[in-house]
Structure formats: structure tokens, C-alpha cells
Design a protein around this motif. Structure first.
Motif, PDB file in Angstrom:
ATOM      1  N   LEU A  20      35.319  46.407  44.190  1.00  0.00           N
ATOM      2  CA  LEU A  20      35.829  45.680  43.026  1.00  0.00           C
ATOM      3  C   LEU A  20      37.250  46.129  42.726  1.00  0.00           C
ATOM      4  O   LEU A  20      37.524  47.322  42.581  1.00  0.00           O
ATOM      5  CB  LEU A  20      34.921  45.909  41.819  1.00  0.00           C
ATOM      6  N   TYR A  21      38.142  45.163  42.622  1.00  0.00           N
ATOM      7  CA  TYR A  21      39.534  45.439  42.232  1.00  0.00           C
ATOM      8  C   TYR A  21      39.774  44.833  40.860  1.00  0.00           C
ATOM      9  O   TYR A  21      39.367  43.698  40.580  1.00  0.00           O
ATOM     10  CB  TYR A  21      40.517  44.824  43.227  1.00  0.00           C
ATOM     11  N   SER A  22      40.465  45.573  39.978  1.00  0.00           N
ATOM     12  CA  SER A  22      40.747  45.066  38.639  1.00  0.00           C
ATOM     13  C   SER A  22      42.193  45.333  38.244  1.00  0.00           C
ATOM     14  O   SER A  22      42.700  46.436  38.444  1.00  0.00           O
ATOM     15  CB  SER A  22      39.807  45.698  37.610  1.00  0.00           C
ATOM     16  N   ASP A  73      32.037  49.977  44.436  1.00  0.00           N
ATOM     17  CA  ASP A  73      33.164  50.878  44.671  1.00  0.00           C
ATOM     18  C   ASP A  73      34.421  50.265  44.077  1.00  0.00           C
ATOM     19  O   ASP A  73      34.643  49.053  44.191  1.00  0.00           O
ATOM     20  CB  ASP A  73      33.385  51.108  46.171  1.00  0.00           C
ATOM     21  N   ILE A  74      35.255  51.092  43.448  1.00  0.00           N
ATOM     22  CA  ILE A  74      36.515  50.614  42.895  1.00  0.00           C
ATOM     23  C   ILE A  74      37.562  50.586  44.003  1.00  0.00           C
ATOM     24  O   ILE A  74      37.792  51.595  44.671  1.00  0.00           O
ATOM     25  CB  ILE A  74      36.993  51.506  41.735  1.00  0.00           C
ATOM     26  N   GLN A 114      38.336  33.167  65.416  1.00  0.00           N
ATOM     27  CA  GLN A 114      38.761  33.764  64.162  1.00  0.00           C
ATOM     28  C   GLN A 114      38.575  32.780  63.011  1.00  0.00           C
ATOM     29  O   GLN A 114      39.067  31.656  63.063  1.00  0.00           O
ATOM     30  CB  GLN A 114      40.226  34.188  64.262  1.00  0.00           C
ATOM     31  N   ALA A 115      37.850  33.209  62.003  1.00  0.00           N
ATOM     32  CA  ALA A 115      37.608  32.379  60.819  1.00  0.00           C
ATOM     33  C   ALA A 115      38.016  33.164  59.580  1.00  0.00           C
ATOM     34  O   ALA A 115      37.935  34.395  59.566  1.00  0.00           O
ATOM     35  CB  ALA A 115      36.132  32.004  60.731  1.00  0.00           C
ATOM     36  N   PRO A 116      38.484  32.487  58.546  1.00  0.00           N
ATOM     37  CA  PRO A 116      38.894  33.202  57.330  1.00  0.00           C
ATOM     38  C   PRO A 116      37.751  34.025  56.762  1.00  0.00           C
ATOM     39  O   PRO A 116      36.588  33.616  56.793  1.00  0.00           O
ATOM     40  CB  PRO A 116      39.284  32.072  56.379  1.00  0.00           C
ATOM     41  N   ALA A 117      38.085  35.207  56.255  1.00  0.00           N
ATOM     42  CA  ALA A 117      37.075  36.041  55.603  1.00  0.00           C
ATOM     43  C   ALA A 117      36.599  35.359  54.330  1.00  0.00           C
ATOM     44  O   ALA A 117      37.313  34.542  53.751  1.00  0.00           O
ATOM     45  CB  ALA A 117      37.675  37.407  55.279  1.00  0.00           C
ATOM     46  N   PRO A 118      35.394  35.655  53.878  1.00  0.00           N
ATOM     47  CA  PRO A 118      34.888  35.035  52.653  1.00  0.00           C
ATOM     48  C   PRO A 118      35.811  35.306  51.471  1.00  0.00           C
ATOM     49  O   PRO A 118      36.362  36.404  51.333  1.00  0.00           O
ATOM     50  CB  PRO A 118      33.520  35.708  52.453  1.00  0.00           C
ATOM     51  N   GLU A 119      35.987  34.317  50.639  1.00  0.00           N
ATOM     52  CA  GLU A 119      36.821  34.473  49.453  1.00  0.00           C
ATOM     53  C   GLU A 119      36.136  35.425  48.475  1.00  0.00           C
ATOM     54  O   GLU A 119      34.926  35.351  48.282  1.00  0.00           O
ATOM     55  CB  GLU A 119      37.038  33.115  48.792  1.00  0.00           C
ATOM     56  N   PRO A 120      36.879  36.320  47.848  1.00  0.00           N
ATOM     57  CA  PRO A 120      36.242  37.224  46.887  1.00  0.00           C
ATOM     58  C   PRO A 120      35.781  36.476  45.644  1.00  0.00           C
ATOM     59  O   PRO A 120      36.279  35.390  45.334  1.00  0.00           O
ATOM     60  CB  PRO A 120      37.373  38.210  46.547  1.00  0.00           C
ATOM     61  N   LEU A 121      34.825  37.050  44.955  1.00  0.00           N
ATOM     62  CA  LEU A 121      34.411  36.533  43.657  1.00  0.00           C
ATOM     63  C   LEU A 121      35.552  36.796  42.679  1.00  0.00           C
ATOM     64  O   LEU A 121      36.003  37.938  42.528  1.00  0.00           O
ATOM     65  CB  LEU A 121      33.138  37.232  43.183  1.00  0.00           C
ATOM     66  N   ARG A 122      36.033  35.763  42.030  1.00  0.00           N
ATOM     67  CA  ARG A 122      37.196  35.888  41.161  1.00  0.00           C
ATOM     68  C   ARG A 122      36.769  35.792  39.700  1.00  0.00           C
ATOM     69  O   ARG A 122      36.273  34.760  39.257  1.00  0.00           O
ATOM     70  CB  ARG A 122      38.218  34.802  41.496  1.00  0.00           C
ATOM     71  N   LEU A 123      36.996  36.880  38.973  1.00  0.00           N
ATOM     72  CA  LEU A 123      36.676  36.938  37.552  1.00  0.00           C
ATOM     73  C   LEU A 123      37.979  36.962  36.766  1.00  0.00           C
ATOM     74  O   LEU A 123      38.828  37.821  36.981  1.00  0.00           O
ATOM     75  CB  LEU A 123      35.842  38.182  37.246  1.00  0.00           C
ATOM     76  N   VAL A 124      38.137  36.011  35.864  1.00  0.00           N
ATOM     77  CA  VAL A 124      39.409  35.809  35.173  1.00  0.00           C
ATOM     78  C   VAL A 124      39.429  36.544  33.837  1.00  0.00           C
ATOM     79  O   VAL A 124      38.582  36.316  32.975  1.00  0.00           O
ATOM     80  CB  VAL A 124      39.667  34.305  34.947  1.00  0.00           C
ATOM     81  N   ALA A 177      43.402  42.971  48.350  1.00  0.00           N
ATOM     82  CA  ALA A 177      43.104  42.178  49.536  1.00  0.00           C
ATOM     83  C   ALA A 177      41.798  42.572  50.201  1.00  0.00           C
ATOM     84  O   ALA A 177      41.235  41.804  50.980  1.00  0.00           O
ATOM     85  CB  ALA A 177      44.253  42.308  50.545  1.00  0.00           C
ATOM     86  N   ARG A 178      41.305  43.774  49.915  1.00  0.00           N
ATOM     87  CA  ARG A 178      40.065  44.245  50.546  1.00  0.00           C
ATOM     88  C   ARG A 178      38.857  44.164  49.611  1.00  0.00           C
ATOM     89  O   ARG A 178      37.780  44.648  49.953  1.00  0.00           O
ATOM     90  CB  ARG A 178      40.242  45.700  50.983  1.00  0.00           C
ATOM     91  N   ALA A 179      39.038  43.544  48.453  1.00  0.00           N
ATOM     92  CA  ALA A 179      37.981  43.545  47.441  1.00  0.00           C
ATOM     93  C   ALA A 179      37.018  42.376  47.616  1.00  0.00           C
ATOM     94  O   ALA A 179      37.405  41.284  48.048  1.00  0.00           O
ATOM     95  CB  ALA A 179      38.590  43.509  46.051  1.00  0.00           C
ATOM     96  N   ASP A 180      35.769  42.617  47.269  1.00  0.00           N
ATOM     97  CA  ASP A 180      34.758  41.557  47.222  1.00  0.00           C
ATOM     98  C   ASP A 180      34.739  40.882  45.860  1.00  0.00           C
ATOM     99  O   ASP A 180      34.287  39.745  45.727  1.00  0.00           O
ATOM    100  CB  ASP A 180      33.368  42.144  47.502  1.00  0.00           C
ATOM    101  N   ILE A 181      35.208  41.607  44.842  1.00  0.00           N
ATOM    102  CA  ILE A 181      35.297  41.087  43.484  1.00  0.00           C
ATOM    103  C   ILE A 181      36.705  41.384  42.975  1.00  0.00           C
ATOM    104  O   ILE A 181      37.172  42.521  43.046  1.00  0.00           O
ATOM    105  CB  ILE A 181      34.271  41.761  42.542  1.00  0.00           C
ATOM    106  N   VAL A 182      37.394  40.369  42.475  1.00  0.00           N
ATOM    107  CA  VAL A 182      38.742  40.543  41.945  1.00  0.00           C
ATOM    108  C   VAL A 182      38.728  40.173  40.469  1.00  0.00           C
ATOM    109  O   VAL A 182      38.362  39.055  40.097  1.00  0.00           O
ATOM    110  CB  VAL A 182      39.766  39.674  42.699  1.00  0.00           C
ATOM    111  N   VAL A 183      39.121  41.121  39.620  1.00  0.00           N
ATOM    112  CA  VAL A 183      39.183  40.912  38.180  1.00  0.00           C
ATOM    113  C   VAL A 183      40.655  40.842  37.802  1.00  0.00           C
ATOM    114  O   VAL A 183      41.363  41.846  37.846  1.00  0.00           O
ATOM    115  CB  VAL A 183      38.485  42.062  37.422  1.00  0.00           C
ATOM    116  N   SER A 184      41.125  39.665  37.424  1.00  0.00           N
ATOM    117  CA  SER A 184      42.561  39.469  37.253  1.00  0.00           C
ATOM    118  C   SER A 184      42.844  38.160  36.532  1.00  0.00           C
ATOM    119  O   SER A 184      42.062  37.211  36.644  1.00  0.00           O
ATOM    120  CB  SER A 184      43.239  39.451  38.630  1.00  0.00           C
TER     121      SER A 184
END
Length: 361
Positions: A157-159, A172-173, A220-230, A178-185
């Protein structure tokens, strides 16, 4: 009589909580409401629907209206004897699980919670998002995060905002967005890391010729988009001509959001000078966006610290050299987007710090 008692208990639950606005209708006796008509009306106007009676009746009533877990209201059914309170829809994002537990306490019932994360004691990211006041930009990604946690895996998780408390088990924080599964922003709704996502790839072995590469080479396929929390941490400073319509303000607002790359749902409030407090277009814009409008006097705005774009015309008109940037900064945030002028409307954005927590409320 049991149905009446259960209905009374549920209504009392809302009346005892000052944060609730409760409307009660009866499907029996004098003044009973038509179930289909009541459901259609309540679905559009309410955050939660509580049915007293059989769960099957509730399911049939709501079925024509179910659309998306991101927008559907919470739905709970409690039997007429007040024995079981069952969340039927929007258990996490809509708060149906929490509502079922609240109703169960009031009626002396047993809450029947069936969501996998709750049953197995795993952190539910969508419940945390709702409690923290975060909008979910791509709710389809919730399933992927929850599935990994349920399988014993870990998520990063990135915030952009500080988060206090111990991270939940399996979380994990991350210091690298770019490496996060969850982006808080506040930028969670934008394609802020599109280039990074394109660079991160997952591979599948394919036959020769399908990718122009030899057999056995991984496509090569794009990696899954992270969960985006606004995060609602943006203040929109707005200036406008007299009589500016809501559509013109909305157009300038969305143009500014697109240029800076923020999600519109990240805006926590609009701010302007007090002489614009009764502008119908501005009020309609705020109402449609469900955000408050803060107003400041010319004297208050003139005392706001920070670098702004001065205008002699604006000073002569309203008594201060800049409205949108000063209004955006009035709450003490940092200016992240200077004045944009479009169609008689000016918009600027500042970002304030929102303190988040992993602790349960």
C-alpha cells in the motif's frame, strides 16, 4: 404484532442516533406502502434500505435496481421476530454489515455476516476505505486485493497521506507508488503511473507467430492496475463572472482536474470570495458535486500567505488581487495548480494534509 415490534425497534435505532435521518413505511395495515414503488423511491434517495420480513421478499424487491457495488445502497433484512439481521447488498462499501450489527444490537438479534474477509478475520480494504472517507476509483480491483489476502498473500500500500497505526496483517507500506497494489492519493483516479504500469509486465507462454517472437517467449501484458483510493484533500478555489452558469463552472473545473491529473472526487470543498456566496451557478455546481462552499471576505483573502497571480482588474472589481488562488490557499494547504481561466471562470487547487489511520473506529 412481532412485525410491528421489530419495525419499532429498527426505527428506534435510527432515532437514537443523531447522524441518521430515518423514514419508516409499512407494508401492512393501515397506510401501507406499495413495496415496488417504495423500493424504487428509497433506492434513489437513501444510503441504506432496511426490510423487516423475509429476505427473499427483499431480494425480489431490490433486484431490478442492483447496478454496482460502488453506488448501490446498503440493504439489510431482519425477520419479523427480530432474530436475525442479514446484510444483503453493499456489505463493505455501503456499510450494510455495520448496519446489520447496529440493528441487531437494538433488536436483540444475531447479525448474519457472510462476507469472506469478515468471516475469516481478514482486513477488508473496502470497509477501511469507507470508514476513512476515501472514494474508490476502480472498485473492480477490490476483488483482486481481497483474494490475495484471503489466500495468505501480501499486498503493498502506497499513500500520499500519513497513516497512523499498525498496518493490518498482510499489508506492507510501500515507498514506491509504482510497485503498490493499493494507491491512496488524490491522483488515484488519474493515469499517474500509466507509464510505470506499462513497464511492469506479467508473462504467458504463447505459440510462435502470435507475437512475432520465437515459441516459448513470454508475451508481455500490462501489470494489473492498482486499487485506487481517492483522498478528499483538495480545495478548489473558484472565481467567476456574475451570472456564470453551473455548466460553465463544471467545464472549467473538469478541465483543471484533467490538467493537474487529480480525481474530481478528491475535491473536499470549493472556496471563493464572499460576494460570490449567492451565485446560483456556483451553488448549483457545489450541490451537484456534493461539496460545501467556503467563502472569505476580501480582507481575509488579502491576508492569505503564498505566491499568487495578481490582477489589477480583479482588485478593482472585488477588492483583492486574486480570488481563486487565495481562496484555495485560505485553509492552509499547498498550491498544486495555479489559476486556470476558462469561459469566465477561474480555478486553482491546493492540497491539505489528511491524517489517516489503520485503527478501527
Amino acid at each position: 404484532m412481532r412485525t410491528a415490534h421489530a419495525l419499532s425497534d429498527c426505527a428506534q435505532t435510527g432515532e437514537d442516533d443523531p447522524g441518521w435521518d430515518v423514514s419508516v413505511s409499512r407494508g401492512f395495515g393501515e397506510g401501507k406502502a406499495d413495496l415496488r414503488a417504495w423500493t424504487a423511491l428509497a433506492w434513489e434517495a437513501s444510503d441504506a434500505l432496511l426490510f423487516v420480513g423475509a429476505a427473499g421478499i427483499a431480494v425480489r424487491a431490490i433486484a431490478p435496481h442492483v447496478a454496482s457495488k460502488a453506488n448501490d445502497p446498503a440493504v439489510v433484512a431482519i425477520d419479523e421476530a427480530g432474530r436475525f439481521a442479514v446484510p444483503l447488498l453493499s456489505g463493505h462499501l455501503g456499510g450494510a454489515n455495520e448496519l446489520a450489527q447496529t440493528v441487531a444490537r437494538a433488536a436483540g438479534a444475531i447479525p448474519v455476516i457472510t462476507t469472506a474477509t469478515d468471516v475469516r478475520g481478514v482486513w477488508a480494504v473496502d470497509t477501511w476505505a469507507r470508514c476513512a472517507g476515501l472514494a474508490v476509483s476502480n472498485p473492480e480491483a477490490i476483488k483482486r486485493v481481497s483474494a490475495r489476502l484471503l489466500s495468505g498473500g501480501r499486498v503493498a500500500l502506497y499513500s500520499d497521506m500519513p497513516i497512523s497505526g499498525q498496518p493490518p496483517e498482510g499489508v506492507d507500506i510501500a515507498s514506491d507508488r509504482a510497485r503498490a497494489d493499493i494507491v491512496v492519493s488524490p491522483f488515484a483516479g488519474a493515469n499517474a503511473d500509466a507509464s510505470v504500469c506499462a513497464a511492469e509486465t506479467t508473462g504467458e507462454v504463447v505459440p510462435a507467430g502470435e507475437t512475432g517472437k520465437p515459441a516459448g517467449v513470454r508475451a508481455q501484458a500490462p501489470a494489473p492496475e492498482p486499487l485506487r483510493l481517492v483522498v478528499p484533500c483538495i480545495v478548489a478555489g473558484i472565481g467567476c463572472r456574475r451570472g456564470a452558469c453551473a455548466e460553465a463552472i463544471e467545464e472549467a473545473f473538469l478541465l483543471a482536474c484533467g490538467q493537474v491529473g487529480i480525481s474530481p472526487s478528491a475535491v473536499r470543498e470549493a472556496a471563493t470570495i464572499d460576494v460570490k456566496a449567492h451565485e446560483e451557478g456556483l451553488l448549483a455546481f457545489c450541490c451537484a458535486r456534493n461539496i460545501p462552499l467556503a467563502t472569505y471576505s476580501a480582507e481575509e483573502l488579502s491576508q492569505v500567505e503564498g505566491s499568487v497571480s495578481p490582477s489589477d482588474f480583479v482588485r478593482a472589481t472585488v477588492g483583492v488581487d486574486n480570488v481563486c488562488e487565495r481562496a484555495a490557499l485560505a485553509e492552509g494547504g499547498k498550491l498544486i495548480f495555479p489559476k486556470l481561466a476558462h469561459g469566465g471562470v477561474t480555478v486553482a487547487f491546493s492540497k491539505v494534509t489528511i491524517k489517516l489511520s489503520f485503527k478501527e473506529r
